[in-house]
Scaffold this motif. Structure first.
Motif, PDB file in Angstrom:
ATOM      1  N   UNK A  35       0.860  -1.182   0.000  1.00  7.72           N
ATOM      2  CA  UNK A  35       0.000   0.000   0.000  1.00  7.72           C
ATOM      3  C   UNK A  35       0.898   1.234   0.000  1.00  7.72           C
ATOM      4  N   UNK A  36       0.606   2.180  -0.859  1.00  8.20           N
ATOM      5  CA  UNK A  36       1.441   3.379  -0.940  1.00  8.20           C
ATOM      6  C   UNK A  36       1.348   4.223   0.327  1.00  8.20           C
ATOM      7  N   UNK A  37       0.251   4.131   1.050  1.00  7.55           N
ATOM      8  CA  UNK A  37       0.063   4.955   2.239  1.00  7.55           C
ATOM      9  C   UNK A  37       0.660   4.313   3.498  1.00  7.55           C
ATOM     10  N   UNK A  38       0.205   3.122   3.845  1.00  2.00           N
ATOM     11  CA  UNK A  38       0.642   2.493   5.100  1.00  2.00           C
ATOM     12  C   UNK A  38       1.848   1.575   4.926  1.00  2.00           C
ATOM     13  N   UNK A  39       2.229   1.302   3.702  1.00  2.00           N
ATOM     14  CA  UNK A  39       3.417   0.497   3.371  1.00  2.00           C
ATOM     15  C   UNK A  39       3.309  -0.976   3.755  1.00  2.00           C
ATOM     16  N   UNK A  40       2.107  -1.442   4.092  1.00  2.00           N
ATOM     17  CA  UNK A  40       1.927  -2.868   4.388  1.00  2.00           C
ATOM     18  C   UNK A  40       1.863  -3.647   3.085  1.00  2.00           C
ATOM     19  N   UNK A  41       2.296  -4.887   3.147  1.00  2.00           N
ATOM     20  CA  UNK A  41       2.327  -5.734   1.957  1.00  2.00           C
ATOM     21  C   UNK A  41       1.034  -6.546   1.851  1.00  2.00           C
ATOM     22  N   UNK A  42       0.406  -6.473   0.688  1.00  2.00           N
ATOM     23  CA  UNK A  42      -0.818  -7.217   0.403  1.00  2.00           C
ATOM     24  C   UNK A  42      -0.647  -7.880  -0.959  1.00  2.00           C
ATOM     25  N   UNK A  43      -1.100  -9.101  -1.100  1.00  2.00           N
ATOM     26  CA  UNK A  43      -0.958  -9.756  -2.395  1.00  2.00           C
ATOM     27  C   UNK A  43      -2.226  -9.679  -3.231  1.00  2.00           C
ATOM     28  N   UNK A  44      -3.379  -9.583  -2.598  1.00  2.00           N
ATOM     29  CA  UNK A  44      -4.621  -9.648  -3.374  1.00  2.00           C
ATOM     30  C   UNK A  44      -5.564  -8.468  -3.209  1.00  2.00           C
ATOM     31  N   UNK A  45      -5.539  -7.777  -2.116  1.00  2.00           N
ATOM     32  CA  UNK A  45      -6.628  -6.841  -1.841  1.00  2.00           C
ATOM     33  C   UNK A  45      -6.318  -5.384  -2.140  1.00  2.00           C
ATOM     34  N   UNK A  46      -5.244  -5.083  -2.828  1.00  2.00           N
ATOM     35  CA  UNK A  46      -4.947  -3.697  -3.145  1.00  2.00           C
ATOM     36  C   UNK A  46      -5.968  -3.135  -4.130  1.00  2.00           C
ATOM     37  N   UNK A  47      -6.316  -1.880  -3.947  1.00  2.00           N
ATOM     38  CA  UNK A  47      -7.299  -1.208  -4.803  1.00  2.00           C
ATOM     39  C   UNK A  47      -6.638  -0.075  -5.565  1.00  2.00           C
ATOM     40  N   UNK A  48      -7.033   0.100  -6.818  1.00  2.00           N
ATOM     41  CA  UNK A  48      -6.500   1.186  -7.639  1.00  2.00           C
ATOM     42  C   UNK A  48      -7.176   2.496  -7.247  1.00  2.00           C
ATOM     43  N   UNK A  49      -6.383   3.533  -7.088  1.00  2.00           N
ATOM     44  CA  UNK A  49      -6.891   4.838  -6.675  1.00  2.00           C
ATOM     45  C   UNK A  49      -6.388   5.907  -7.629  1.00  2.00           C
ATOM     46  N   UNK A  50      -7.258   6.846  -7.971  1.00  2.00           N
ATOM     47  CA  UNK A  50      -6.859   8.013  -8.760  1.00  2.00           C
ATOM     48  C   UNK A  50      -6.236   9.011  -7.794  1.00  2.00           C
ATOM     49  N   UNK A  51      -4.950   9.282  -7.929  1.00  2.00           N
ATOM     50  CA  UNK A  51      -4.243  10.166  -6.999  1.00  2.00           C
ATOM     51  C   UNK A  51      -4.847  11.557  -6.943  1.00  2.00           C
ATOM     52  N   UNK A  52      -5.258  12.091  -8.094  1.00  2.00           N
ATOM     53  CA  UNK A  52      -5.801  13.446  -8.121  1.00  2.00           C
ATOM     54  C   UNK A  52      -7.321  13.482  -7.931  1.00  2.00           C
TER      55      UNK A  52
END
Length: 96
Positions: A35-52
């Motif tokens: 995760x770009x925010x909390x830096x925890x490692x996830x293999x399946x549950x990451x979600x795509x986010x529009x930065x702006x």
């Protein structure tokens, strides 16, 4: 066609655009499945986010992968419209 073969009505308002699957996979690898925010490692549950927060900007440079918790926090509390909507809902709930 929707469920049971019925035609679905057109939705009013904004249309939610999303990143292509190839952009999502490339970003996951680039971030090493963290995760770009909390830096925890996830293999399946990451979600795509529009930065702006602009859903029509689907450039790869605007994509970041967030865990569901960080994504929800960003969406509710960073975006002023969503933040105000959440606060209004909370106020209505407290009045009940």
């Amino acid at each position: 066609m929707g469920l049971f073969g019925k035609k679905e009505p057109k939705k009013k308002g904004w249309v939610r655009n999303s990143f292509s699957q190839s952009v999502i996979e490339a970003q996951k690898k680039k971030q090493r499945y963290k995760c770009r925010s909390c830096k925890r490692r996830y293999t399946r549950i990451l979600e795509a986010d529009h930065m702006d927060s602009n859903r029509s900007n689907n450039r790869p440079s605007n994509c970041q992968m967030l865990c569901p918790n960080c994504h929800a926090y960003k969406s509710k509390y960073i975006d002023p419209k969503r933040r105000q909507m959440a606060l209004d809902m909370l106020k209505d709930y407290k009045e009940l």
